[in-house]
Design a protein around this motif. Structure first.
Motif, PDB file in Angstrom:
ATOM      1  N   VAL A 112       0.845  -1.204   0.000  1.00  0.00           N
ATOM      2  CA  VAL A 112       0.000   0.000   0.000  1.00  0.00           C
ATOM      3  C   VAL A 112       0.880   1.253   0.000  1.00  0.00           C
ATOM      4  N   TRP A 227      -1.046   1.392  13.032  1.00  0.00           N
ATOM      5  CA  TRP A 227      -2.444   0.966  13.175  1.00  0.00           C
ATOM      6  C   TRP A 227      -2.770  -0.118  12.143  1.00  0.00           C
ATOM      7  N   LEU A 228      -2.355   0.118  10.893  1.00  0.00           N
ATOM      8  CA  LEU A 228      -2.621  -0.859   9.835  1.00  0.00           C
ATOM      9  C   LEU A 228      -1.898  -2.174  10.106  1.00  0.00           C
TER      10      LEU A 228
ATOM     11  N   LEU B  21      -5.328   4.934   1.737  1.00  0.00           N
ATOM     12  CA  LEU B  21      -5.165   4.502   3.131  1.00  0.00           C
ATOM     13  C   LEU B  21      -6.521   4.236   3.786  1.00  0.00           C
ATOM     14  N   TYR B  24      -8.063   1.043   2.257  1.00  0.00           N
ATOM     15  CA  TYR B  24      -7.375  -0.166   2.743  1.00  0.00           C
ATOM     16  C   TYR B  24      -7.727  -0.435   4.211  1.00  0.00           C
ATOM     17  N   ALA B  25      -7.762   0.614   5.020  1.00  0.00           N
ATOM     18  CA  ALA B  25      -8.120   0.446   6.442  1.00  0.00           C
ATOM     19  C   ALA B  25      -9.533  -0.130   6.565  1.00  0.00           C
ATOM     20  N   HIS B  27     -11.114  -1.924   4.352  1.00  0.00           N
ATOM     21  CA  HIS B  27     -11.054  -3.312   3.862  1.00  0.00           C
ATOM     22  C   HIS B  27     -10.507  -4.248   4.953  1.00  0.00           C
TER      23      HIS B  27
END
Lengths: 275, 47
Positions: A112, A227-228, B21, B24-25, B27
């Motif tokens: 990402v 966090w991710l 971002l 994706y978060a 998801h």
């Protein structure tokens, strides 16, 4: 443990019979909620510093504002790759599922951030260099790293025995950090349009509000990255548990079928059985 | 404040980053919720 005695849902997961059913069905926890709030607050601060407070650059004018996203995202792309390589090495040594989950989380989050790095880099390159893309050493090596991450994640999705798959992706994961070193040093090793280091040196070549905005960018994207990573690690962990649980269910079913007496089920079978 | 000359590039970069971002978060959180329902609470050590 209530798993063997409690009723099951349609999905097959055991449900606790008592008040434990109130356990939240998600990957969040109190620390991640605090981390999320901090990430959002620092992101708001980044917007303020990056788009309002920091001045335009003398040469690059306002396009320099892309730096506050581009440079931190490239850094966290490297960090994600380091996580994957380290976890891959640890998995090859310890063979415990947690390291495999961490390697997967690191690679996906790194991918990402690699898209952000390449995207913001291209948008920054257009007004600065006059082109969105050029086969420059830094850009090309970053694209190769992105392709390697895509290949790594594709390999993880192959329908193989979990142990074999983990071993193969762990070997591929070991290659990420050497690639990161190539990307990072490419501006020194080859002639490049891309600028060299501006921050990671004793006397940064930028200062004032621009340096503050860049540091806020590192903070904000670092918190988002953390966090991710936590949530993605928990998802990978849950995937492993769900696979294990499905396998246990299938084995129990096969054992039950094997131990059950064979009885005729249709009139034809009955006739065959009595003939 | 941003002059109009480079505003498009800056806006595209920042909005694209936020969208990627955020998407994706979202998801990851959705996948986590779906998988959490298939796994015993005892295996969700953070709960």
């Amino acid at each position: 443990m209530t798993a063997t005695t409690s009723p099951r849902t349609a999905a097959g997961a055991p449900q606790p019979a008592d008040g434990a059913a109130a356990a939240p069905a998600h990957t969040g926890s109190r620390p991640t909620r605090i981390l999320g709030v901090l990430a959002l607050a620092s992101s708001a601060l980044l917007v303020l510093y990056g788009l309002v407070i920091s001045p335009p650059d003398v040469e690059m004018a306002d396009s320099v504002r892309l730096m506050y996203v581009h440079v931190p995202s490239a850094t966290y792309l490297y960090v994600g790759c380091f996580f994957t390589t380290f976890a891959s090495a640890m998995w090859l040594w310890k063979r415990t599922p947690g390291w495999d989950a961490l390697a997967e989380a690191g690679a996906e989050v790194a991918l990402v951030f690699s898209f952000i790095t390449l995207g913001t880099g291209s948008l920054w390159g257009r007004p600065t260099w006059g082109t969105y893309w050029t086969w420059d050493a830094r850009l090309t090596s970053t694209a190769v790293l992105t392709v390697l991450l895509i290949g790594y994640l594709a390999l993880r999705r192959l329908d193989l025995d979990p142990g074999t798959r983990s071993a193969r992706v762990a070997v591929l994961g070991l290659l990420l950090v050497p690639n990161v070193i190539v990307v990072n040093r490419s501006v020194d090793w080859w002639r490049s349009l891309h600028q060299g280091e501006t921050v990671a040196r004793i006397d940064p070549t930028i200062d004032g509000d621009m340096l503050v905005a860049l540091m806020v960018g590192f903070l904000a994207l670092g918190l988002v990255f953390a966090w991710l990573m936590v949530h993605r690690f928990r998802v990978a962990w849950l995937e492993q548990q769900a696979d294990r649980f499905d396998l246990d269910e299938a084995l129990a079913l096969r054992r039950a079928e094997a131990s059950a007496p064979t009885t005729p089920t249709t009139p034809a079978d009955t006739a065959k059985g009595t003939a | 404040m941003i002059a109009m000359t480079h505003a498009g590039y800056v806006a595209a970069g920042w909005i694209g980053t936020a969208a990627l971002l955020g998407g994706y978060a979202w998801h990851v959180v959705r996948r986590g919720r779906k998988l959490s329902r298939q796994v015993p609470a005892s295996e969700r050590r953070w709960s």
